[in-house]
Design a protein around this motif. Structure first.
Motif, mmCIF file in Angstrom:
data_model
loop_
_atom_site.group_PDB
_atom_site.id
_atom_site.type_symbol
_atom_site.label_atom_id
_atom_site.label_comp_id
_atom_site.label_asym_id
_atom_site.label_seq_id
_atom_site.Cartn_x
_atom_site.Cartn_y
_atom_site.Cartn_z
ATOM 1 N N SER A 42 52.230 17.226 38.293
ATOM 2 C CA SER A 42 51.306 17.626 37.229
ATOM 3 C C SER A 42 50.661 16.412 36.580
ATOM 4 O O SER A 42 49.447 16.392 36.309
ATOM 5 C CB SER A 42 52.050 18.463 36.184
ATOM 6 N N THR A 45 48.063 14.846 38.740
ATOM 7 C CA THR A 45 46.858 15.674 38.717
ATOM 8 C C THR A 45 46.043 15.441 37.447
ATOM 9 O O THR A 45 44.804 15.434 37.478
ATOM 10 C CB THR A 45 47.243 17.166 38.826
ATOM 11 N N GLY A 62 53.174 20.283 48.320
ATOM 12 C CA GLY A 62 51.973 20.240 47.491
ATOM 13 C C GLY A 62 50.730 19.906 48.305
ATOM 14 O O GLY A 62 49.690 20.557 48.170
ATOM 15 N N SER A 67 46.841 20.377 47.575
ATOM 16 C CA SER A 67 46.640 19.385 46.524
ATOM 17 C C SER A 67 45.935 18.143 47.063
ATOM 18 O O SER A 67 46.274 17.632 48.133
ATOM 19 C CB SER A 67 47.969 18.952 45.908
ATOM 20 N N ALA A 69 45.540 15.585 44.733
ATOM 21 C CA ALA A 69 45.835 14.669 43.630
ATOM 22 C C ALA A 69 46.604 13.436 44.068
ATOM 23 O O ALA A 69 46.703 12.465 43.309
ATOM 24 C CB ALA A 69 46.628 15.399 42.539
#
Length: 291
Positions: A42, A45, A62, A67, A69
């Protein structure tokens, strides 16, 4: 650039903490993430950290689930993680098999506590598509939930939770080791230069190798962990017999990624695209050495 490095303050992080103690030029700052890998992802991100030292399975799942990120840029621990299965002090649950159909506590969505619940279900032969979860943020919330009856159990690293079990706040009813090396390093794809990241991990490798050496395992490591975390000496010595670190943090064996994906796909955590996963898409190609 001063790198913002997210980590979980556990005994596994000892070489990283030793690196920070010696980092006189303050080339990086540590950002503690007590909720674990879900929180680390998190924060990557949200541009709150640049690098994360986190659990293998949530990092890989992820990326597999879309994802952008972060990319994998290195290895941190080369041995499996022993996930304890923990229930409340007075519950009716005495074995992992008793948990079928109940609500499992997790720290966050996408965390290791969640992905390993799927692996536990896979090993037990339970359907993985009807698992029920309750988010409880951190170890304190997880322990409270198994004692107030809102969850049946949760999964967390064995030695981290042992002090709570020793204090009579919870009970172990089993364990599930990861079928993969337990910790990797990930970084946002654009925030730090490849040169900065490689320099950080080259230096970290030196502290990892020193910590992993036979000479330091025999005594100095025990004292360092005792001073930083307050764990009983017998628990530290028992943990040191189970853990190993890589020689080079910049290297990731390709089979670590492919094997983890295979298990996570069987557990229902990820779904392979047509033609299968391409391991090269999971790494920062200009940083990591894929072996």
């Amino acid at each position: 650039m001063v790198l913002r490095v997210g980590y979980v303050r556990e005994h596994f992080s000892t070489p990283l903490l030793q690196f920070q103690d010696a980092d006189q030029n303050a080339t990086f700052t540590l950002v503690e993430c007590p909720s674990g890998t879900g929180q680390l992802i998190s924060r990557l991100t949200k541009d709150e950290i640049d690098v994360a030292i986190a659990l293998t399975d949530p990092l890989i799942s992820g990326i597999a689930n879309g994802s952008t990120a972060y990319k994998l840029c290195g290895s941190y621990v080369s041995t499996p993680l022993n996930w304890a299965v923990i229930t409340g002090k007075d519950t009716k649950f005495n074995d992992i098999s008793d948990l079928k159909g109940t609500t499992i506590g997790i720290s966050r969505l996408g965390s290791g506590s969640q992905t390993m619940a799927y692996v536990m279900a896979l090993k037990q032969g339970w359907p993985t598509d009807d698992l029920k979860f309750q988010i409880n943020n951190d170890i304190r919330g997880l322990i409270d939930s198994v004692n107030d009856g809102s969850t049946s159990a949760f999964m967390w690293e064995w030695f981290t939770t042992k002090p709570f079990v020793d204090a009579g706040e919870a009970r172990f009813i089993g364990s599930v080791p990861t079928p993969w090396p337990s910790w990797l390093i990930a970084a946002h794809p654009t925030r730090a230069s490849p040169e900065t990241l490689r320099a950080f991990m080259t230096s970290l490798s030196g502290y990892v190798r020193a910590f992993n050496s036979a000479a330091n395992r025999d005594g100095p490591n025990v004292e360092v962990i005792k001073a930083k975390f307050g764990y009983p000496e017998e628990d530290i010595k028992a943990w040191l017999k189970t853990v190993a670190y890589p020689e080079d943090c910049l290297s990731i064996p390709s089979e670590v990624i492919s094997h983890t994906l295979d298990v996570l796909e069987k557990a229902g955590v990820v779904k392979a695209p047509e033609g299968g996963f391409n391991v090269a898409n999971f790494i920062a190609k200009d940083i990591v050495n894929l072996t």
